[in-house]
Design an enzyme around this catalytic site. Structure first.
Site: not given
Ligand code: AMP
Length: 133
Positions: A28-29, A91, A97-99
């Site tokens: 995650d970025i 979201q 996506h899974f964290h």
């Molecule tokens: P969500 O709130 O569950 O939709 O989480 C989206 C996640 O994607 C967040 O934790 C962001 O930090 C992550 N994210 C967004 N853009 C990128 C990217 N380019 N590379 C890696 N992670 C990302």
């Protein structure tokens, strides 16, 4: 197109952790803890309920392995797996996506509000859900 679709197409970079025919995993970025990792299906659907059994199973097969690697590499002993569906449920990226989020202490990682109530109509509710399976 979502940012994750662009990552899948190689249009923007990521720190790749794992890839197979159905799944991609990368860091995650904007991590909420060191080692915060995402696992996504290559199938481009917004929410988990739209995902095929096959794509879902492909993620299920690798989640434990990726989790073990995150724990081993970071030294974390605890972690949360989080999966948000819909803006109301926080979201932000509309590609499933899974964290995987290591939990080192109270100050970092996932904080959870858990407004527990008391189950009122369990029988009828369970029946209603079962009828929709
Ligand atoms: P969500 O709130 O569950 O939709 O989480 C989206 C996640 O994607 C967040 O934790 C962001 O930090 C992550 N994210 C967004 N853009 C990128 C990217 N380019 N590379 C890696 N992670 C990302």
């Amino acid at each position: 197109m979502t940012i994750f679709a662009k990552i899948l197409r190689g249009e923007i970079p990521c720190h790749k952790i794992y890839e197979d025919d159905h799944v991609l995993s990368f860091l995650d970025i904007m991590p909420i803890a060191r080692g915060h990792t995402l696992v996504i299906p290559k199938r481009e659907v917004a929410t988990l309920d739209q995902l095929s059994d096959e794509a879902s199973a492909a993620i299920g097969r690798v989640l434990p392995r990726i989790s073990r690697a995150v724990l081993a590499a970071t030294g974390a002993k605890a972690f949360n797996v989080l999966q948000n569906n819909g803006e109301l449920a926080h979201q932000a990226v509309h590609h499933v996506h899974f964290h995987i989020i290591p939990k080192y202490d109270d100050a970092s990682g996932l904080g959870i509000g858990w407004p527990a109530g008391k189950l009122q109509d369990g029988g009828a509710l369970a029946q209603a859900i079962v009828a929709k399976l």
